[in-house]
Design a protein around this motif. Structure first.
Motif, short mmCIF file in Angstrom:
data_model
loop_
_atom_site.label_atom_id
_atom_site.label_comp_id
_atom_site.label_asym_id
_atom_site.label_seq_id
_atom_site.Cartn_x
_atom_site.Cartn_y
_atom_site.Cartn_z
N LEU A 46 0.83 -1.21 0.00
CA LEU A 46 0.00 0.00 0.00
C LEU A 46 0.86 1.26 0.00
CD1 LEU A 46 -3.02 0.76 0.13
CD2 LEU A 46 -2.71 1.08 2.59
N ASP A 47 1.91 1.25 0.84
CA ASP A 47 2.77 2.43 0.92
C ASP A 47 3.60 2.60 -0.33
OD1 ASP A 47 2.16 3.74 3.27
OD2 ASP A 47 3.25 2.28 4.48
N ASN A 48 3.93 1.49 -0.97
CA ASN A 48 4.65 1.59 -2.23
C ASN A 48 3.79 2.26 -3.28
OD1 ASN A 48 7.42 0.55 -2.94
ND2 ASN A 48 6.76 -1.04 -1.52
N VAL A 49 2.52 1.82 -3.35
CA VAL A 49 1.64 2.37 -4.37
C VAL A 49 1.35 3.84 -4.07
CG1 VAL A 49 -0.67 2.21 -5.37
CG2 VAL A 49 0.63 0.14 -4.89
N ALA A 50 1.27 4.16 -2.79
CA ALA A 50 0.96 5.54 -2.42
C ALA A 50 2.18 6.46 -2.47
CB ALA A 50 0.35 5.56 -1.02
N PHE A 51 3.34 5.87 -2.78
CA PHE A 51 4.59 6.64 -2.68
C PHE A 51 4.56 7.91 -3.53
CE2 PHE A 51 9.24 7.01 -3.80
CZ PHE A 51 9.59 7.53 -2.58
N GLY A 52 4.13 7.77 -4.77
CA GLY A 52 4.11 8.93 -5.67
C GLY A 52 3.20 10.03 -5.14
N LEU A 53 2.10 9.59 -4.54
CA LEU A 53 1.16 10.58 -3.99
C LEU A 53 1.74 11.24 -2.74
CD1 LEU A 53 -1.90 8.24 -4.40
CD2 LEU A 53 -1.42 10.26 -5.76
N GLU A 54 2.46 10.42 -1.96
CA GLU A 54 3.09 10.94 -0.75
C GLU A 54 4.12 12.00 -1.12
OE1 GLU A 54 4.77 7.84 1.60
OE2 GLU A 54 5.91 9.24 2.85
N ILE A 55 4.89 11.67 -2.16
CA ILE A 55 5.94 12.59 -2.61
C ILE A 55 5.34 13.95 -2.99
CG2 ILE A 55 7.47 13.02 -4.56
CD1 ILE A 55 8.83 11.01 -3.20
N ARG A 56 4.17 13.90 -3.63
CA ARG A 56 3.65 15.18 -4.06
C ARG A 56 2.78 15.83 -2.99
NH1 ARG A 56 -0.09 12.98 -9.00
NH2 ARG A 56 -2.07 12.82 -7.93
N GLY A 57 2.73 15.16 -1.82
CA GLY A 57 2.16 15.84 -0.67
C GLY A 57 0.68 15.58 -0.42
N SER A 58 0.13 14.48 -0.96
CA SER A 58 -1.28 14.19 -0.66
C SER A 58 -1.43 13.79 0.80
CB SER A 58 -1.79 13.03 -1.51
OG SER A 58 -1.47 13.23 -2.83
N ALA A 59 -2.60 14.06 1.34
CA ALA A 59 -2.88 13.66 2.72
C ALA A 59 -2.97 12.14 2.78
CB ALA A 59 -4.19 14.28 3.20
N ARG A 60 -2.70 11.63 3.96
CA ARG A 60 -2.61 10.19 4.12
C ARG A 60 -3.89 9.47 3.69
NH1 ARG A 60 -0.21 6.36 8.13
NH2 ARG A 60 1.34 7.95 8.50
N ALA A 61 -5.03 9.94 4.21
CA ALA A 61 -6.29 9.25 3.95
C ALA A 61 -6.56 9.23 2.45
CB ALA A 61 -7.42 9.95 4.68
N GLU A 62 -6.32 10.38 1.85
CA GLU A 62 -6.59 10.50 0.42
C GLU A 62 -5.72 9.54 -0.40
OE1 GLU A 62 -5.67 13.95 -2.79
OE2 GLU A 62 -6.12 14.59 -0.73
N ARG A 63 -4.45 9.49 -0.05
CA ARG A 63 -3.57 8.68 -0.89
C ARG A 63 -3.82 7.20 -0.66
NH1 ARG A 63 0.87 10.78 2.72
NH2 ARG A 63 1.63 9.00 3.89
N TYR A 64 -4.20 6.83 0.55
CA TYR A 64 -4.52 5.41 0.78
C TYR A 64 -5.78 5.03 0.02
CZ TYR A 64 -0.91 4.63 4.28
OH TYR A 64 0.29 4.48 4.92
N LYS A 65 -6.71 5.95 -0.04
CA LYS A 65 -7.95 5.66 -0.75
C LYS A 65 -7.63 5.39 -2.22
CE LYS A 65 -12.43 7.86 -1.68
NZ LYS A 65 -12.15 8.62 -2.89
N ARG A 66 -6.87 6.30 -2.79
CA ARG A 66 -6.51 6.18 -4.19
C ARG A 66 -5.70 4.90 -4.43
NH1 ARG A 66 -7.37 6.38 -9.36
NH2 ARG A 66 -5.44 6.58 -10.57
N ALA A 67 -4.76 4.63 -3.52
CA ALA A 67 -3.91 3.45 -3.66
C ALA A 67 -4.77 2.19 -3.64
CB ALA A 67 -2.86 3.42 -2.56
N ARG A 68 -5.75 2.16 -2.78
CA ARG A 68 -6.62 0.97 -2.71
C ARG A 68 -7.39 0.79 -4.01
NH1 ARG A 68 -7.05 1.99 2.92
NH2 ARG A 68 -5.88 0.32 3.96
#
Lengths: 324, 659, 336
Positions: free
Chosen positions: C123-145
């Motif tokens: 999950l964190d791998n998939v969310a990595f790109g979103l994390e890098i660009r500064g998305s909020a945690r909940a948002e990026r996990y939702k998208r990653a899922r």
């Protein structure tokens, strides 16, 4: 939470089993410094340098014993080489060096130039430096103790280190030696070999006695090892004042050292009773050898050895204490 | 084409080396004893006197010079207080209490909790056993002092080393700058900088901490840099392709991926710090080292061994604990996340809870604060060690003399005579020529500059005597290293039996075994050589064994299926393929032997080692001691560079030939 | 052309070596260039466009410069010369910050060796790109899922990369690229590290995803069958140069030179070529009442009809007769 409850129960159980012992600080014996009340001025902390030989340690042990028991000082011992210890005078790391062998260079630097140290008088011990052989050699070759016969026996002392010459074992690195110059100027057929440490010298002499192996080497007294093996000193040309002035031209024996005590200026000016104790401290070579023997031969802790000697020599100790 | 010319030149090069050696021997025979540049034990050159004066100047201005007042003295203060603080926690009476804040029970519990949480239950039990044994050996306070100094030095080393390592990992330029500095720090014998350190930071914990750091920082920097560098470029590229900034890529990619290797660096740093913390006893570092040194004064083998044993135990505990921690980093990934989070919380709470309770007990009750004196088996250990050493000395006495004479007359004396007995210009020319032949132009220049520096330092002859002993010791180390390394590399059982012995050999302070070896061989150069071999052989053995193990099983299988005897497998397959490891073992063996030169000076090696020791103790010999220390460093750098160049060259030639 | 190309690459050069710019424009061979300047031209004067929604495949053997080419597109490797217009803007002119913005939002890449972070769960791998660009945690996990579901990895969110098979790891790599919802997806030989069965499965997965999300893709491969299977258009490279560019059947049916011909010689042509490639004009007197087929029908799929028909099959587009095909043409094609 379940976890916290587990921890609490465990903790409570531990505390229950743990209770019942003496508490830290309650037992009177656990608090040093309070036992020697009533000895006048507060002593505080005494920082004693401990130079790395047993004779020194004997001096320090007895002084520490008296300072703690009779004056209520807190004694901190610091194991330091000589030079390093002298540096400590300036910083307050070291209050006293209680057996000093000569060291005119250090005296010049720290007493005269930096004025961080002051002389605190003689210890009463006489330091002798010279060349020694094991007793069996002196018995078998009685005339070996005269330096003029040394060349006759050079053959005996040949080793893998000295090649075709006799080996003169030298070198506790802490001590000044003129031996290379002596060998040259007395035209001896010997080569100076550096043993490198007191331990190495003692081992060599021990083996010499045990295996009847010829060894001649540099040594000194007072030294605890002499109470194990009475080494015999070789007589070099007698020392006269100034005969060792030029290090390269020395052709005489080492001078007799009157061992003394050095303290830091700060400590001397502090009015501490411990300073008076150190200033008054004086005893004989036999006294020191005895305590040194307790420590090295009988493997007593220095404090034990000092206590034992102190118990037998109350009169001497009394003379060192400050008169109130 | 190239292959042809190279193969044609190879034998010629060998003949040239032979010719140089022959000329040298001939020159030695004709000119022996001339121009050997000797310098007697108490003699000084103007350089040495100058160094003495400079030293005095610094000493005199310590409390007036602003550099000291506003810089050096503050560093000293901070370091001193740091060590004293940790000591107050675990080892020394503090805050008006007759005992430290944490008694033995608290320390044991805390250490167990930490090793359990970062490692596993097995190292936690090992830690408990190890720490309790400090008390049982009767060395609780001393052990805690050593631990306090080690941990403080390690904390500072990592605080400095890891950021620098990261920098060196990121920047080639900084890496190129820092590598030779680290080489220097690691080759310089400990004794050499102890004395100058006291000049700046005085005696006591500050100097001890810095001395320890000088020794412990290089592995921290090197391994961190290596870890940062070896991070997979693919992963970095993936990060970059997602738009990671340099900082993000460092934080999210490089550091996490490098973590496991960095923990290995922490392990190495701790081990280095521990070994140095004992030597720092010479400048009043608190702890076990002092006990060992004192025992040396009275030749008390038992006491020295007892304290040495405590050091070995501490090394084993710290080593296994950090190794387990690094494994855990790896293992953490394999456990499911949700589950572990809950268990983790339970674990942490329970472990810290118990530790806290026991710490409280050890704060409050005497029985938990002071290790019970009745439970002291130290005296038995001492007596057993005494007896063992006496037995060895008695029963080997006849044999040892023969061995000593064989090596001294057969190997050492000819070497020494050739190096120290020939005119300096002959040795210089021959040395540079050999360096050029085995290592190329650069090696020759290094050799020329190095040898010239030895003359400049005024210690030519002493350097040559030390060089001869060093070469002989390295030969012996390699003989042992290859023999035992091959054995261990080929047999798991030998590995299981010998590895702990090797570990102990590496961590046991040299001072401990000096006395028994002295008893066996007397104060001679050979004793010093043996001490160096004992110290350096474990590393060489391990490296060779590692190389043998690294030979692919299929290659060995192929050789065996072709009908090779074990001997043929070793000589024709395993050793040639482990060539790199053997060369590295020789290089490391040499460096380790050199680091024992000074210790050798304590037991009869004379020459540079003794110069350093004497300089450390005698006021008027300080400058000379410093020069001798530098001479050792110069020898180290020259030998290191020439062997490495030779190694690179044979590797290159090997490749061309194989093409 | 329907609309403006997503990517328009013009005269792209990438030269490695000392002072690379002087090698730009050279006509020297690789060997000569190396000897005279010490430089290696990995990409030589390559131009192409990628249309929206297209799968554009770059194919070549190892060393042909294709991986360098794809890295130039997002400037993981800095091009030496040329233009890369992405939606009309020249990527080469973008400053550091703009480039980062492009990478964070509009371009994403899938790598041959995955490039996953082993210390992070899926999950964190998939969310990595979103994390890098500064998305909020909940948002990026939702998208990653969401993306994980898309690539069929639901249930593996908390696994770590080294617990997954190669194919699954590459699905994570794919999900990571998709998570940032890029306009252009770049694939650098994404399946060549996988074994053949998994590779086919993943190729189908890409086809499916392409259908579902309709992303424009640039796909690098050394595998001709993969190129033919996935590519709307194929660019073949050799020694850094463009050799041929065209659709699958153009490449197979009309190889530009011997190199390409050699390359495609093993391809079962009937699987790639369409009737257009074998139809001939109707001969006089031939009956023209046979079945009708579309000219873009792959030959393989026409075999049954043609062979079972007793008269020539008519190839018809929009009512106009383009030509005829008989068993003779089919058999000749298959026999070749």
């Amino acid at each position: 939470m379940a976890i916290r409850r587990i921890a609490l129960v465990a903790g409570a159980a531990l505390i229950l089993t743990g209770c019942g012992g003496a508490k830290v600080g309650e037992a009177p014996s656990a608090a040093p410094g309070t036992g020697a009340a009533g000895s006048g001025a507060a002593c505080g902390t005494l920082n004693l340098a401990i130079n790395p030989w047993v004779g020194y340690e004997a001096n320090a042990a007895v002084i520490a014993h008296v300072a703690e028991k009779n004056l209520g000082c807190t004694v901190v011992k610091k194991d330091l080489k000589e030079e390093v210890a002298w540096q400590g005078f300036g910083t307050g790391e070291v209050d006293a060096v209680v057996e000093n062998w000569g060291h005119d260079d250090l005296k010049k630097k720290y007493i005269e130039e930096q004025k961080t140290a002051v002389d605190a008088g003689l210890t009463g011990n006489k330091g002798v430096i010279g060349w020694y052989v094991a007793p069996w050699m002196a018995a078998k070759y009685p005339d070996i103790t005269d330096w003029q016969n040394l060349n006759k026996y050079a053959e005996l002392f040949k080793t893998s280190e000295s090649g075709d010459k006799g080996q003169l074992l030298d070198g506790d690195p802490s001590f000044v030696t003129n031996d290379e110059a002596l060998v040259k100027n007395l035209k001896l057929d010997y080569k100076v070999v550096y043993a490198g440490s007191e331990a190495a010298l003692i081992t060599a002499f021990r083996q010499s006695e045990k295996e009847q192996k010829p060894v001649i080497g540099y040594f000194y007294e007072p030294q605890w090892f002499l109470s194990e093996l009475k080494l015999v000193k070789i007589n070099l040309p007698a020392y006269t004042d100034g005969c060792d002035a030029d290090a390269a031209k020395v052709a005489c024996d080492y001078p007799l050292y009157e061992l003394d005590k050095i303290v830091s200026k700060r400590f001397a000016d502090s009015g501490s009773p411990a300073y008076t104790l150190i200033k008054n401290f004086t005893w004989t070579n036999d006294d020191q050898n005895l305590v040194a023997k307790y420590i090295s031969e009988d493997k007593m802790a220095p404090a034990e050895a000092a206590a034992k000697w102190a118990a037998d020599n109350e009169a001497k100790i009394k003379a060192w204490l400050p008169t109130s | 084409m190239t292959a042809l010319t190279v193969t044609a030149r190879l034998p010629a090069r060998r003949y040239l080396i032979g010719a140089v050696l022959a000329a040298w021997v001939l020159g030695h025979a004709l000119l022996s004893g001339r121009d050997t540049l000797p310098l007697g034990g108490a003699e000084l050159t103007p350089l040495h006197e100058g160094a003495n004066e400079a030293w005095d100047t610094v000493d005199d201005n310590r409390n007036s010079n602003p550099f000291f007042l506003y810089f050096v003295n503050y560093i000293r203060l901070v370091l001193d207080e740091s060590v004293r603080f940790v000591q107050a926690l675990i080892s020394q009476p503090s805050f008006g209490r007759p005992v430290p804040l944490l008694g033995w029970l608290g320390v044991v519990a805390l250490a167990a909790a930490i090793t359990y949480l970062f490692g596993n239950i097995r190292v936690a039990l090992l830690t408990v056993a190890g720490f309790v044994s400090f008390g049982l050996l009767g060395l609780w306070a001393e052990s805690m002092d050593t631990l306090a100094l080690t941990l403080t030095a390690v904390a500072y080393s990592l605080a400095v080393g890891i950021p620098l390592g990261v920098w060196a990992g990121l920047s080639d330029r900084f890496n190129r700058f820092v590598t030779p500095v680290l080489d220097f720090m690691q080759t310089m014998p400990t004794f050499v900088y102890l004395a100058p350190l006291t000049l700046f930071f005085l005696i006591g914990p500050a100097s001890a901490t810095i001395a320890t750091m000088i020794y412990a920082i290089p592995p921290a920097i090197r391994i961190t840099a290596h870890a940062i560098r070896e991070v997979s470029p693919v992963t970095l590229e993936a990060g970059a392709s997602l738009g990671a900034t340099a900082a993000q890529s460092l934080r999210h990619v490089r550091l996490p991926l490098a973590r496991r290797t960095i923990v290995v660096g922490v392990n190495q740093t701790i081990m280095a710090a521990l070994s140095m913390a004992t030597i720092a006893a010479l400048i009043d570092a608190p702890g076990l080292g002092k006990t060992v040194l004192k025992a040396l004064q009275t030749l008390d083998i038992g006491a020295a061994f007892n304290a040495g044993l405590a050091i070995v135990i501490m090394a084993v505990v710290l080593d296994r604990a950090t190794t387990a921690a690094s494994r855990r980093v790896e293992a953490q990934r394999r456990t499911g996340r949700e589950i572990s989070a809950f268990f983790r919380r339970v674990e942490v709470t329970v472990a810290l809870g118990i530790a806290a309770v026991l710490s409280y007990l050890s704060y409050t009750y005497v029985w938990a604060a002071v290790f019970p004196a009745e439970a002291n088996i130290g005296s038995y250990v001492r007596r057993a060690a005494d007896a063992a050493s006496a037995w060895v000395q008695d029963s080997l006495a006849g044999f040892t003399d023969a061995l000593k004479n064989l090596v001294t007359y057969g190997l050492l004396n000819p070497f020494e005579s050739l190096l120290a007995g020939s005119p300096w210009w002959l040795v210089f020319a021959a040395g540079v020529a050999i360096a050029a032949l085995v290592g190329g132009v650069r090696a020759a220049i290094t050799a020329a500059v190095g040898l010239a520096a030895l003359i400049g330092l005024g210690l030519w002859q002493d350097s040559m005597v030390t060089l001869a002993a060093t070469l002989v010791a390295t030969l012996l180390v390699m003989a042992l290293g290859v023999a035992a390394g091959v054995w261990i590399g080929r047999s798991d059982r030998a590995d299981a039996v010998l590895r702990p012995v090797l570990d102990a050999g590496q961590t046991m302070p040299a001072f401990v075994y000096l006395v028994p070896i002295l008893g066996l061989f007397g104060p001679t150069r050979f004793t010093a050589i043996i001490a160096a071999v004992v110290f350096a052989a474990p590393v060489a053995i391990k490296l060779v064994a590692e190389g043998i193990r690294g030979v692919p099983a299929t290659t060995v299988e192929a050789a065996r299926s072709a009908g090779s005897s074990p001997w043929q497998v070793i000589t024709k397959v395993q050793l040639p393929m482990a060539r790199g490891a053997v060369a590295l073992a020789a290089n490391q063996g040499l460096i380790y032997v050199l680091s024992m030169v000074v210790v050798g000076g304590l037991v009869g090696a004379g020459a540079l080692g003794y110069d350093v020791v004497a300089g450390f103790s005698q006021h008027q010999l300080r400058g000379k001691g410093l020069a001798a220390g530098l001479a050792i460093v110069v020898l180290g750098i020259v030998l290191d560079r020439v062997t490495r160049a030779a190694q690179a060259r044979t590797d290159r030639l090997g490749v061309i030939k194989e093409d | 052309m329907r609309d403006q190309p997503v990517l328009d690459v013009r005269g792209l050069w990438k030269v490695f070596g000392p002072r690379p710019e002087r090698a730009v424009g050279t006509t020297l061979s690789r060997q000569e260039l190396k000897e005279t300047t010490g430089c290696v031209a990995a990409v030589r004067d390559v131009s192409f466009t990628v249309r929206p929604g297209e799968v554009f495949v770059v194919m070549g053997l190892s060393g042909s410069g294709k991986s360098t080419l794809v890295r130039c597109l997002t400037r993981l490797v800095e091009p030496t010369s040329g233009e890369i217009l992405f939606d009309g803007d020249d990527i080469r002119r973008a400053d550091e910050r703009r480039l980062r913005e492009l990478r964070r939002h509009r371009l994403a890449m899938v790598f041959q060796h995955f490039g996953l972070l082993p210390h992070r769960c899926v999950l964190d791998n998939v969310a990595f790109g979103l994390e890098i660009r500064g998305s909020a945690r909940a948002e990026r996990y939702k998208r990653a899922r969401e993306v994980l579901e898309l690539v069929g990895l639901t249930g593996f969110e908390n696994s770590y990369p080294d617990q997954l098979s190669g194919g699954m790891q590459q699905r994570v790599g794919l999900a990571r690229a998709l998570a940032v919802d890029p306009d252009l997806l770049l694939f650098d030989e994404p399946f060549s590290a996988l074994d053949p069965l998994i590779r086919r499965e993943m190729q189908n997965e890409v086809i499916r995803l392409h259908r579902e999300v309709g992303k424009t893709m640039v796909f690098i491969t050394h595998d001709l069958s993969e190129a033919l299977k996935l590519g709307d258009r194929i660019l073949i490279m050799r020694d850094g140069e463009l050799v041929q560019m065209g659709t699958a059947d153009e490449v197979v049916g009309a190889p530009a030179d011997d190199y390409v011909r050699d390359f495609v010689s093993d391809v079962p042509r009937s699987h790639v070529l369409t009737l257009r490639w074998i139809m001939r004009d109707a001969m006089e007197g031939e009956p023209l009442d046979g079945p009708e087929l579309d000219p873009d029908l792959v030959i393989r799929d026409a075999v049954r009809v043609v062979l079972s028909a007793d008269r020539p099959v008519r190839v018809v587009r929009d009512g106009a007769l383009l030509g005829v095909v008989t068993s003779a043409e089919i058999l000749e094609m298959i026999a070749r």
